[in-house]
Design a protein around this motif. Sequence first.
Motif, PDB file in Angstrom:
ATOM      1  N   ARG A  90      -2.314   8.764  52.315  1.00  0.00           N
ATOM      2  CA  ARG A  90      -2.357   7.475  53.053  1.00  0.00           C
ATOM      3  C   ARG A  90      -1.589   6.648  52.182  1.00  0.00           C
ATOM      4  N   GLY A  91      -1.314   6.893  50.891  1.00  0.00           N
ATOM      5  CA  GLY A  91      -0.882   5.895  50.069  1.00  0.00           C
ATOM      6  C   GLY A  91      -1.770   4.686  49.674  1.00  0.00           C
ATOM      7  N   GLU A  92      -3.269   4.712  49.986  1.00  0.00           N
ATOM      8  CA  GLU A  92      -4.212   4.057  49.699  1.00  0.00           C
ATOM      9  C   GLU A  92      -5.558   4.740  49.720  1.00  0.00           C
ATOM     10  N   LEU A  93      -6.250   4.122  48.749  1.00  0.00           N
ATOM     11  CA  LEU A  93      -7.848   4.970  48.636  1.00  0.00           C
ATOM     12  C   LEU A  93      -8.729   4.104  49.585  1.00  0.00           C
ATOM     13  N   ARG A  94      -9.829   4.912  50.391  1.00  0.00           N
ATOM     14  CA  ARG A  94     -10.506   3.988  51.107  1.00  0.00           C
ATOM     15  C   ARG A  94     -11.772   3.898  50.370  1.00  0.00           C
ATOM     16  N   VAL A  95     -12.441   2.315  50.271  1.00  0.00           N
ATOM     17  CA  VAL A  95     -13.284   1.903  49.544  1.00  0.00           C
ATOM     18  C   VAL A  95     -14.412   1.277  50.626  1.00  0.00           C
ATOM     19  N   VAL A  96     -15.708   1.646  50.146  1.00  0.00           N
ATOM     20  CA  VAL A  96     -16.799   0.984  50.936  1.00  0.00           C
ATOM     21  C   VAL A  96     -17.263  -0.272  50.113  1.00  0.00           C
ATOM     22  N   TYR A  97     -17.759  -1.338  50.445  1.00  0.00           N
ATOM     23  CA  TYR A  97     -18.247  -2.483  49.932  1.00  0.00           C
ATOM     24  C   TYR A  97     -19.204  -3.088  50.686  1.00  0.00           C
ATOM     25  N   LEU A  98     -20.052  -4.005  49.941  1.00  0.00           N
ATOM     26  CA  LEU A  98     -21.087  -4.997  50.659  1.00  0.00           C
ATOM     27  C   LEU A  98     -20.186  -6.200  51.163  1.00  0.00           C
ATOM     28  N   PRO A  99     -20.302  -6.572  52.631  1.00  0.00           N
ATOM     29  CA  PRO A  99     -19.657  -8.023  53.120  1.00  0.00           C
ATOM     30  C   PRO A  99     -19.972  -9.011  52.260  1.00  0.00           C
ATOM     31  N   GLU A 100     -21.352  -9.110  51.686  1.00  0.00           N
ATOM     32  CA  GLU A 100     -21.903 -10.519  51.406  1.00  0.00           C
ATOM     33  C   GLU A 100     -21.499 -10.297  49.848  1.00  0.00           C
ATOM     34  N   ASP A 101     -21.098  -9.109  49.313  1.00  0.00           N
ATOM     35  CA  ASP A 101     -21.029  -8.851  47.855  1.00  0.00           C
ATOM     36  C   ASP A 101     -19.775  -7.864  47.651  1.00  0.00           C
ATOM     37  N   PRO A 102     -18.530  -8.313  47.930  1.00  0.00           N
ATOM     38  CA  PRO A 102     -17.393  -7.131  47.573  1.00  0.00           C
ATOM     39  C   PRO A 102     -17.513  -6.596  46.163  1.00  0.00           C
ATOM     40  N   TRP A 103     -18.194  -7.342  45.192  1.00  0.00           N
ATOM     41  CA  TRP A 103     -18.129  -6.744  43.846  1.00  0.00           C
ATOM     42  C   TRP A 103     -18.983  -5.385  43.718  1.00  0.00           C
ATOM     43  N   THR A 104     -19.756  -5.194  44.902  1.00  0.00           N
ATOM     44  CA  THR A 104     -20.566  -3.870  44.993  1.00  0.00           C
ATOM     45  C   THR A 104     -19.667  -3.033  45.891  1.00  0.00           C
ATOM     46  N   ASN A 105     -18.872  -2.231  45.362  1.00  0.00           N
ATOM     47  CA  ASN A 105     -18.135  -1.438  46.120  1.00  0.00           C
ATOM     48  C   ASN A 105     -18.076   0.106  45.413  1.00  0.00           C
ATOM     49  N   GLN A 106     -17.598   1.009  46.125  1.00  0.00           N
ATOM     50  CA  GLN A 106     -17.463   2.364  45.267  1.00  0.00           C
ATOM     51  C   GLN A 106     -16.212   3.146  46.376  1.00  0.00           C
ATOM     52  N   PRO A 107     -15.353   3.811  45.766  1.00  0.00           N
ATOM     53  CA  PRO A 107     -14.452   4.509  46.714  1.00  0.00           C
ATOM     54  C   PRO A 107     -15.243   5.847  47.581  1.00  0.00           C
ATOM     55  N   VAL A 108     -14.686   6.054  48.743  1.00  0.00           N
ATOM     56  CA  VAL A 108     -15.313   7.013  49.461  1.00  0.00           C
ATOM     57  C   VAL A 108     -14.685   8.203  48.833  1.00  0.00           C
ATOM     58  N   GLY A 109     -15.683   9.146  48.688  1.00  0.00           N
ATOM     59  CA  GLY A 109     -15.342  10.374  47.875  1.00  0.00           C
ATOM     60  C   GLY A 109     -15.871  10.287  46.274  1.00  0.00           C
ATOM     61  N   ARG A 110     -16.653   9.414  45.924  1.00  0.00           N
ATOM     62  CA  ARG A 110     -17.152   9.064  44.485  1.00  0.00           C
ATOM     63  C   ARG A 110     -17.958  10.206  44.208  1.00  0.00           C
ATOM     64  N   LEU A 111     -17.578  10.833  42.927  1.00  0.00           N
ATOM     65  CA  LEU A 111     -18.413  11.850  42.446  1.00  0.00           C
ATOM     66  C   LEU A 111     -19.496  11.329  41.574  1.00  0.00           C
ATOM     67  N   GLY A 112     -20.391  11.841  41.299  1.00  0.00           N
ATOM     68  CA  GLY A 112     -21.708  11.464  40.762  1.00  0.00           C
ATOM     69  C   GLY A 112     -22.559  10.980  41.684  1.00  0.00           C
ATOM     70  N   HIS A 113     -23.780  10.435  40.991  1.00  0.00           N
ATOM     71  CA  HIS A 113     -24.848   9.777  41.836  1.00  0.00           C
ATOM     72  C   HIS A 113     -25.146   8.393  41.367  1.00  0.00           C
ATOM     73  N   PRO A 114     -24.370   7.341  42.154  1.00  0.00           N
ATOM     74  CA  PRO A 114     -24.474   5.989  41.826  1.00  0.00           C
ATOM     75  C   PRO A 114     -25.860   5.539  41.730  1.00  0.00           C
ATOM     76  N   VAL A 115     -26.698   5.886  42.662  1.00  0.00           N
ATOM     77  CA  VAL A 115     -28.155   5.273  42.699  1.00  0.00           C
ATOM     78  C   VAL A 115     -28.771   5.775  41.603  1.00  0.00           C
ATOM     79  N   ALA A 116     -28.569   7.069  41.097  1.00  0.00           N
ATOM     80  CA  ALA A 116     -29.465   7.531  40.019  1.00  0.00           C
ATOM     81  C   ALA A 116     -28.688   6.807  38.631  1.00  0.00           C
ATOM     82  N   ASP A 117     -27.632   6.696  38.749  1.00  0.00           N
ATOM     83  CA  ASP A 117     -26.788   5.932  37.451  1.00  0.00           C
ATOM     84  C   ASP A 117     -27.636   4.611  37.315  1.00  0.00           C
ATOM     85  N   SER A 118     -27.400   3.893  38.630  1.00  0.00           N
ATOM     86  CA  SER A 118     -28.275   2.602  38.316  1.00  0.00           C
ATOM     87  C   SER A 118     -29.502   2.616  38.123  1.00  0.00           C
ATOM     88  N   PHE A 119     -30.412   3.216  38.767  1.00  0.00           N
ATOM     89  CA  PHE A 119     -31.767   3.578  38.448  1.00  0.00           C
ATOM     90  C   PHE A 119     -31.938   3.710  37.038  1.00  0.00           C
TER      91      PHE A 119
END
Length: 187
Positions: free
Chosen positions: A101-130
């Motif tokens: 594509r030439g670009e990476l797809r990213v998901v974000y929260l519309p009320e807080d775009p700083w909370t984001n992650q790429p589609v296909g992120r490896l690992g466990h973001p919820v477990a890491d945050s917990f």
Amino acid sequence: MFVLRPVPHHFAIWLLLAPLLLVEMYTLDALQRVVVLQSPGHARTALAEIVERRDGAQGPEVRYRFRVPGREEQYFARGAIGGGGVWVPISQAALADATQRGELRVVYLPEDPWTNQPVGRLGHPVADSFCLWGLFLLFDLVWVAESFVIARNYVRAQAMVERRTPHRARFWESRRIPDPRFELKGW
């Protein structure tokens, strides 16, 4: 005459742990935002520019930036405590899709775009945050326990003052001080 006095150096750890309460609340909020980000109904998708790419221990890692419609600011992946420019591990499939594509797809929260992650992120973001929140929670539990000891030993030391008994415990002491009314002057 007996007085109640604090033991200042005993308060050092308690004072150092006090600000961590704010960090614990911040990491709890970050955990809640990451949980919301994982539900598809709340997240929005944007296309991000890959700024840097490297091979990491888990596979490819990227740094990216993107814009959100209606906002001028550029967003990127941040660390759990707010540090910027972190490397995010992504799957080989996500990297292949981004390369095509030439670009990476990213998901974000519309009320807080700083909370984001790429589609296909490896690992466990919820477990890491917990786990990060749990670490700060442990420090805060120590602080709460120390607060209880401060209050308990204050009451005990106050009782020793009333009994006119010298006593030293953690944080507080009762001690005899000379009463100036009974000092002999001029001797």
